[in-house]
Design an enzyme around this catalytic site. Structure first.
Site, PDB file in Angstrom:
ATOM      1  N   LYS A  48       0.853  -1.195   0.000  1.00  0.00           N
ATOM      2  CA  LYS A  48       0.000   0.000   0.000  1.00  0.00           C
ATOM      3  C   LYS A  48       0.885   1.241   0.000  1.00  0.00           C
ATOM      4  CE  LYS A  48      -3.895   2.071   2.548  1.00  0.00           C
ATOM      5  NZ  LYS A  48      -4.706   2.041   3.787  1.00  0.00           N
ATOM      6  N   SER A  99     -10.002  -0.319   7.023  1.00  0.00           N
ATOM      7  CA  SER A  99      -9.379  -0.164   5.697  1.00  0.00           C
ATOM      8  C   SER A  99      -8.678  -1.399   5.151  1.00  0.00           C
ATOM      9  CB  SER A  99      -8.392   1.000   5.714  1.00  0.00           C
ATOM     10  OG  SER A  99      -9.089   2.210   5.690  1.00  0.00           O
ATOM     11  N   SER A 153      -9.836   1.900   2.822  1.00  0.00           N
ATOM     12  CA  SER A 153      -8.993   2.669   1.947  1.00  0.00           C
ATOM     13  C   SER A 153      -7.949   1.848   1.186  1.00  0.00           C
ATOM     14  CB  SER A 153      -8.254   3.743   2.751  1.00  0.00           C
ATOM     15  OG  SER A 153      -7.321   3.145   3.627  1.00  0.00           O
TER      16      SER A 153
END
Lengths: 489, 95
Positions: free
Chosen positions: A79, A178, A154
């Site tokens: 990420k 997330s 997210s």
């Protein structure tokens, strides 16, 4: 054999038996990224060329008879909130569009020590603020099960990349869901560890008392393997906790006879889609069949927890994001003349609408006159949430809920309605408020073929218990053998 | 509680944000809506409860005050929007 379909433990087996080489594996993944990235849009920065170079070197060493680690040469996706030395780390923001991390996050040092190959930095909502990955400054990631839908957020890039077989596993972060929510929406396994189990050093801070790094994998066994790599005390993160080195793969046991499962009825009520609810009820019946002791109970904290989450997370974010001042490593507004103008114009031009919204809310609840009414009350509710979970864990080993109230929604359907987007976190935020570990495992699909996730919550530092609970269910139901993403347009 | 235009401008100023005219109305509406929802914390049974600031026990973590060098200075400076002689360059602060 499609190499990219395999889990990491299957890849390891095939490497050991000389059925596959590191080169073959990495070439397969790089080809898969080439093929699927135009549709899925999961990557902010691809590192495929460097990846192939790294794979060649590791392969050469193996060919020369050198012994390498069990995970050497295994690809991974990261990420884009996790600092990777010498590589752009943008947090999906215009603010950090050109930021090249000058050091590695502790979790990256651990990944690199295993000689895993980072194939790229994955898309996310800007500064991890969002539940659909639509708030990325760069691109909108698509859900591999239906390209007209969001992957969740997210960490939507991480979830979509694993689901689309573009990487065998990935790292993400979870502040209010997330990891778990996008894992559920993309039909993969996602684990958020206990607060403090994994170092946050080098991870761009959103809400420091809630943020935690975790993993996206194709199955629970891989989840245990990757957690083994990233967990551990770090003196560079004073909130990390030393619980000693554990081997989470020892928890991969199918026998759950006598396991006490609590089912909080408030998490199955209003706002939860009926197909999601039905799927969870089937999963719970399966647990009973497998010998678990299931009991319904009341855990009436979800709505308080959600309000509390948005107060605390935004308050912490408004403070954490104060560092983006246009001076040292961020966007600087070109027309700004004075120092004050640099601050104001750089921030106003480079933060997206959702980030500004949360900074404004956070500043509001911390400002004089509203501190007691909102922030202090939220901190008291945090105590309440923790107390209620403590009571529940006196009776139960794990708590089982839906991960998300709905399956993946259409792109654009919630992005203009902040409150509606926030409600998507209703099942996950209380876990962060209390600092508990939670795992999402696929437990079925809805009538449109979209995956549904089951959340298993454990007591602090009881990752073993939730991994075992998830593994037993997965082995019994074999979701991955029945359902695959279709890339429907 | 009603959020006023003056309030939103005050908050934006505290947060070092400049809002465009159309943003002001939007954020007033958003903030109002979120605060209406957040008011639910007033109904929570929290009388007498202490506040919690972190997930785990709050305690001081001490370490030796030792200097450790960070040698990737080029790596730090390459991100500077403006620099001069290994320093971050900013406009004049004192008149």
């Amino acid at each position: 054999m499609d190499i990219t379909e395999l889990t990491v433990h299957e890849l390891q087996e095939k490497i050991k038996n000389k059925e596959l080489t590191i080169m073959q594996i990495n070439e397969a993944y790089v080809n898969r990224i080439k093929e699927k990235e135009p549709e899925v849009q999961a990557f902010i920065t691809e590192l495929t060329e460097q990846g192939i170079e790294q794979a060649k070197q590791i392969q050469n060493r193996i060919d020369n008879g050198e012994k390498v680690g069990d995970l050497a040469g295994i690809p991974i996706g990261i990420k884009d909130i996790i600092c990777t030395k010498g590589v752009k780390t943008t947090c999906a923001s215009k603010m950090l569009e050109k930021f090249i991390a000058p050091y590695d996050a502790t979790v990256m040092e651990k990944i690199n020590a295993e000689e895993m190959i980072d194939l790229g930095k994955l898309n996310m909502d800007e500064f991890a603020m969002g539940g659909s990955t639509e708030y990325s400054y760069f691109k909108k990631t698509r859900n591999p099960w239906d390209l007209s839908r969001v992957p969740g957020g997210s960490s939507g890039g991480s979830a979509a990349a694993v689901s689309a077989n573009m990487v065998p596993w990935a790292l993400g972060t979870d502040t209010g869901g997330s990891i778990r929510q996008p894992a559920a929406l993309c039909g993969v396994v996602g684990l958020k560890p206990t607060y403090g189990l994994v170092s946050r050093y080098g991870v761009v801070a959103f809400a420091s008392s809630l943020d935690q790094v975790g993993v996206f994998t194709k199955d629970v066994q891989d989840c245990a393997i990757l957690l083994n790599v990233i967990a551990g005390y770090d003196e560079k993160d004073t909130t990390s906790v030393d619980v000693g080195q554990k081997d989470y793969t020892k928890s991969l046991q199918k026998d759950i006879k006598g396991l006490k499962i609590g089912v909080p009825k408030e998490f199955y009520g209003e706002g939860i889609n009926s197909e999601v609810k039905a799927s969870l009820e089937t999963a719970i019946a399966k647990y009973k069949e497998m010998g678990a002791e299931v009991e319904e109970f009341s855990l009436d904290i979800a709505k308080y927890a959600l309000a509390t989450y948005y107060i605390i997370a935004c308050a912490e974010a408004s403070s954490n994001l104060g560092r983006y001042d246009g001076i040292r490593y961020t966007y600087r507004a070109p027309e700004a003349k004075t120092l004050k103008e640099i601050y104001k114009k750089s921030r106003s031009e480079a933060f997206g609408a959702e980030v500004k919204r949360r900074i404004i809310l956070g500043t509001y609840v911390l400002s004089s006159g509203y501190y007691d009414a909102y922030y202090k009350k939220a901190q008291q509710v945090r105590t309440l949430v923790m107390n209620e979970f403590n009571k529940a864990f006196e009776k139960y080993d794990v708590i089982v809920t839906p991960t998300s109230p709905t399956t993946a929604f259409k792109l654009g359907s919630k992005s203009n309605n902040p409150m509606e987007m926030y409600l998507a976190d209703i099942c996950t935020v209380s876990v962060n408020i209390a600092g508990l570990p939670g795992i999402s495992v696929p437990c079925g699909v809805d009538s449109e073929g979209m995956p549904i996730g089951m959340q298993i919550i454990g007591n602090k530092f009881c990752e073993e218990t939730i991994i075992k609970t998830a593994y037993a269910y997965e082995q019994e139901t074999k979701f991955r053998e029945k359902y695959k993403p279709t890339f429907k347009k | 509680m009603q959020v006023s235009r003056e309030e939103i401008l005050h908050i934006a100023n505290l947060a070092q944000l400049e809002l465009k005219e159309e943003e002001i109305d939007k954020y007033i509406t958003n903030l109002q809506e979120i605060l209406n929802f957040a008011n639910i914390v007033n109904n929570a049974p929290i009388d007498g409860l202490d506040i919690t600031i972190g997930a785990n026990e709050a305690k001081n973590i001490f370490r030796k005050d030792e200097v450790k060098t960070f040698d990737n200075i080029e790596g730090l400076l390459q991100n500077a929007p403006a620099q001069d002689k290994h320093m971050f360059k900013i406009p004049k602060v004192l008149e």
